[in-house]
Write a protein that holds these residues in place. Structure first.
Motif, mmCIF file in Angstrom:
data_model
loop_
_atom_site.group_PDB
_atom_site.id
_atom_site.type_symbol
_atom_site.label_atom_id
_atom_site.label_comp_id
_atom_site.label_asym_id
_atom_site.label_seq_id
_atom_site.Cartn_x
_atom_site.Cartn_y
_atom_site.Cartn_z
ATOM 1 N N LEU A 166 -69.785 14.622 24.549
ATOM 2 C CA LEU A 166 -70.289 16.135 24.290
ATOM 3 C C LEU A 166 -71.798 16.321 23.937
ATOM 4 O O LEU A 166 -72.190 17.211 23.539
ATOM 5 N N GLY A 167 -72.550 15.140 24.177
ATOM 6 C CA GLY A 167 -74.068 15.204 23.990
ATOM 7 C C GLY A 167 -74.512 14.712 22.596
ATOM 8 O O GLY A 167 -75.797 14.775 22.590
ATOM 9 N N GLY A 168 -73.480 14.181 21.935
ATOM 10 C CA GLY A 168 -74.035 13.841 20.644
ATOM 11 C C GLY A 168 -74.285 12.284 20.508
ATOM 12 O O GLY A 168 -74.094 11.633 21.484
ATOM 13 N N VAL A 169 -74.581 11.922 19.443
ATOM 14 C CA VAL A 169 -74.792 10.729 18.888
ATOM 15 C C VAL A 169 -73.811 10.022 17.916
ATOM 16 O O VAL A 169 -73.870 10.557 16.765
ATOM 17 N N PRO A 170 -72.932 9.249 18.291
ATOM 18 C CA PRO A 170 -71.905 8.728 17.189
ATOM 19 C C PRO A 170 -72.898 8.038 16.120
ATOM 20 O O PRO A 170 -73.395 7.207 16.064
ATOM 21 N N ILE A 171 -72.198 8.343 14.916
ATOM 22 C CA ILE A 171 -72.818 7.796 13.791
ATOM 23 C C ILE A 171 -72.175 6.047 13.428
ATOM 24 O O ILE A 171 -71.075 6.191 14.348
ATOM 25 N N SER A 172 -73.066 5.317 13.092
ATOM 26 C CA SER A 172 -72.429 3.972 13.172
ATOM 27 C C SER A 172 -72.756 3.107 12.045
ATOM 28 O O SER A 172 -72.367 2.068 11.829
ATOM 29 N N GLY A 173 -73.966 3.246 11.457
ATOM 30 C CA GLY A 173 -74.501 2.333 10.451
ATOM 31 C C GLY A 173 -73.492 2.622 8.996
ATOM 32 O O GLY A 173 -73.104 3.797 8.798
ATOM 33 N N PRO A 174 -73.557 1.529 8.310
ATOM 34 C CA PRO A 174 -72.882 1.782 6.900
ATOM 35 C C PRO A 174 -73.267 2.782 6.120
ATOM 36 O O PRO A 174 -72.293 3.571 5.502
ATOM 37 N N SER A 175 -74.560 2.906 6.098
ATOM 38 C CA SER A 175 -74.867 4.129 5.135
ATOM 39 C C SER A 175 -74.475 5.455 5.703
ATOM 40 O O SER A 175 -74.118 6.494 4.986
ATOM 41 N N ALA A 176 -74.601 5.548 6.994
ATOM 42 C CA ALA A 176 -74.196 6.704 7.768
ATOM 43 C C ALA A 176 -72.664 6.845 7.579
ATOM 44 O O ALA A 176 -72.165 8.037 7.330
ATOM 45 N N LEU A 177 -72.082 6.023 7.754
ATOM 46 C CA LEU A 177 -70.635 5.991 7.601
ATOM 47 C C LEU A 177 -70.083 6.474 5.990
ATOM 48 O O LEU A 177 -69.320 7.201 5.787
ATOM 49 N N SER A 178 -70.802 6.043 4.982
ATOM 50 C CA SER A 178 -70.702 6.355 3.842
ATOM 51 C C SER A 178 -71.018 7.882 3.511
ATOM 52 O O SER A 178 -70.231 8.331 2.875
ATOM 53 N N ASP A 179 -72.044 8.190 4.043
ATOM 54 C CA ASP A 179 -72.466 9.609 3.775
ATOM 55 C C ASP A 179 -71.562 10.634 4.360
ATOM 56 O O ASP A 179 -71.517 11.558 3.958
ATOM 57 N N HIS A 180 -71.199 10.262 5.659
ATOM 58 C CA HIS A 180 -70.189 11.122 6.303
ATOM 59 C C HIS A 180 -68.721 11.216 6.076
ATOM 60 O O HIS A 180 -67.939 12.306 6.246
ATOM 61 N N ALA A 181 -68.198 10.162 5.400
ATOM 62 C CA ALA A 181 -66.925 10.101 5.211
ATOM 63 C C ALA A 181 -66.434 11.082 4.248
ATOM 64 O O ALA A 181 -66.818 10.907 3.090
ATOM 65 N N PRO A 182 -65.322 11.574 4.372
ATOM 66 C CA PRO A 182 -64.737 12.103 3.421
ATOM 67 C C PRO A 182 -63.736 11.465 2.249
ATOM 68 O O PRO A 182 -62.998 11.994 1.269
ATOM 69 N N VAL A 183 -63.766 10.302 2.680
ATOM 70 C CA VAL A 183 -62.759 9.220 1.821
ATOM 71 C C VAL A 183 -63.867 8.183 1.324
ATOM 72 O O VAL A 183 -64.950 8.003 1.977
ATOM 73 N N GLU A 184 -63.410 7.361 0.241
ATOM 74 C CA GLU A 184 -64.194 6.575 -0.260
ATOM 75 C C GLU A 184 -63.401 4.913 -0.202
ATOM 76 O O GLU A 184 -62.335 5.039 -0.588
ATOM 77 N N PHE A 185 -64.086 4.037 0.175
ATOM 78 C CA PHE A 185 -63.334 2.829 0.288
ATOM 79 C C PHE A 185 -63.009 2.302 -1.070
ATOM 80 O O PHE A 185 -63.802 2.612 -2.227
ATOM 81 N N GLU A 186 -62.159 1.754 -1.296
ATOM 82 C CA GLU A 186 -61.499 1.318 -2.801
ATOM 83 C C GLU A 186 -62.347 0.206 -3.243
ATOM 84 O O GLU A 186 -62.288 0.100 -4.594
ATOM 85 N N GLY A 187 -63.450 -0.459 -2.512
ATOM 86 C CA GLY A 187 -64.151 -1.284 -3.294
ATOM 87 C C GLY A 187 -63.722 -2.714 -2.873
ATOM 88 O O GLY A 187 -62.849 -3.054 -2.229
ATOM 89 N N GLU A 188 -64.502 -3.650 -3.421
ATOM 90 C CA GLU A 188 -64.529 -5.232 -3.127
ATOM 91 C C GLU A 188 -63.325 -5.839 -3.923
ATOM 92 O O GLU A 188 -62.832 -6.986 -3.462
ATOM 93 N N ASP A 189 -62.683 -5.332 -5.120
ATOM 94 C CA ASP A 189 -61.841 -6.007 -5.867
ATOM 95 C C ASP A 189 -60.507 -6.169 -5.028
ATOM 96 O O ASP A 189 -60.329 -5.312 -3.917
ATOM 97 N N VAL A 190 -59.761 -7.271 -5.338
ATOM 98 C CA VAL A 190 -58.340 -7.331 -4.617
ATOM 99 C C VAL A 190 -57.342 -6.876 -5.671
ATOM 100 O O VAL A 190 -57.363 -7.318 -6.935
ATOM 101 N N TYR A 191 -56.616 -5.862 -5.198
ATOM 102 C CA TYR A 191 -55.544 -5.591 -6.162
ATOM 103 C C TYR A 191 -54.195 -5.825 -5.741
ATOM 104 O O TYR A 191 -53.924 -6.522 -4.463
ATOM 105 N N ASN A 192 -53.262 -5.781 -6.401
ATOM 106 C CA ASN A 192 -51.742 -6.061 -5.871
ATOM 107 C C ASN A 192 -51.334 -5.371 -4.867
ATOM 108 O O ASN A 192 -51.894 -4.251 -4.547
#
Length: 181
Positions: free
Chosen positions: A87-113
C-alpha cells in the motif's frame, strides 16, 4: 545503523502504490495494519515465552500448541507487513515502535503457572480480535477489499486459537488435582 544517504523511504510515510488505493485511504489502512502488526508481534512473543516455559502434566501438548500458535501469529504478521508495503507504507518493526502501536501489552518477563499464562493469552486474543474486526470494516469502507480479506484470514486464525485456548481452560480434566499439588 543506516545513514541518510542510503535511506530509501522514511518510516511513517506513504507513497503512491501499484494497487491504486488512494494515498489518503492507504494512510488510514496502513495505520490500522501497523496496529495489527504490532499486536500480532506482541502476541507472538508472549506465545513463544509460554512455549519455552510451559511445564506440567500436559507439557507436550501445550508446548506444541504454543509453538503452532506462535507460528500462526508470525505468518499473519508477515502477511500484514507485506500488505503495508504494497500500500506504499513502511511496516513498523522495532521493539519501541511495536510497543507504541500495539493495543495490547506483553505480560512481562515473569513466568506464571500454565493456567494464568493461558488466561493472559486468551485476554490478549480477545483484544486483538476486536481490533482486527474494526479494521476489516475500515478497509471495506475505504474500498480496500484485499486488505479486508487478509485481515479476515488473520481473524479466522485468531478466533480458532482463542477457541482452542478456551477449551484448554475448561475445568474438566483427566489430570487429578492431587497429582498437581
Amino acid at each position: 545503523m543506516s545513514t541518510n544517504e542510503s535511506l530509501r523511504r522514511e518510516a511513517g510515510t506513504v507513497e503512491e502504490n501499484a494497487v491504486r488505493i488512494d494515498t489518503d485511504k492507504a494512510e488510514q489502512v496502513i495505520e490500522a495494519l501497523n496496529t495489527d502488526l504490532a499486536a500480532t508481534y506482541v502476541l507472538y512473543h508472549q506465545l513463544r515465552k509460554h512455549h519455552w516455559n510451559v511445564a506440567g502434566a500436559e507439557f507436550e501438548q501445550l508446548h506444541d500448541w504454543f509453538g503452532d500458535a506462535a507460528e500462526d501469529a508470525e505468518d499473519n504478521a508477515d502477511d500484514i507487513a507485506e500488505r503495508v508495503q504494497a500500500l506504499g507504507g513502511v511496516p513498523i518493526s522495532g521493539p519501541s515502535a511495536l510497543s507504541d502501536h500495539a493495543p495490547v501489552e506483553f505480560e512481562g518477563e515473569d513466568v506464571y503457572n500454565v493456567r494464568t499464562s493461558m488466561e493472559n493469552d486468551l485476554a490478549m486474543y480477545g483484544e486483538i480480535i476486536e481490533t482486527v474486526r474494526e479494521h476489516i470494516s475500515l478497509a471495506e469502507d475505504l474500498g480496500d477489499y484485499a486488505t479486508s480479506e487478509i485481515l479476515r484470514d488473520t481473524l479466522e486464525d485468531l478466533e480458532d486459537d482463542a477457541h482452542e485456548l478456551e477449551h484448554f481452560l475448561e475445568d474438566d480434566t483427566l489430570v487429578l488435582e492431587a497429582a498437581l499439588n
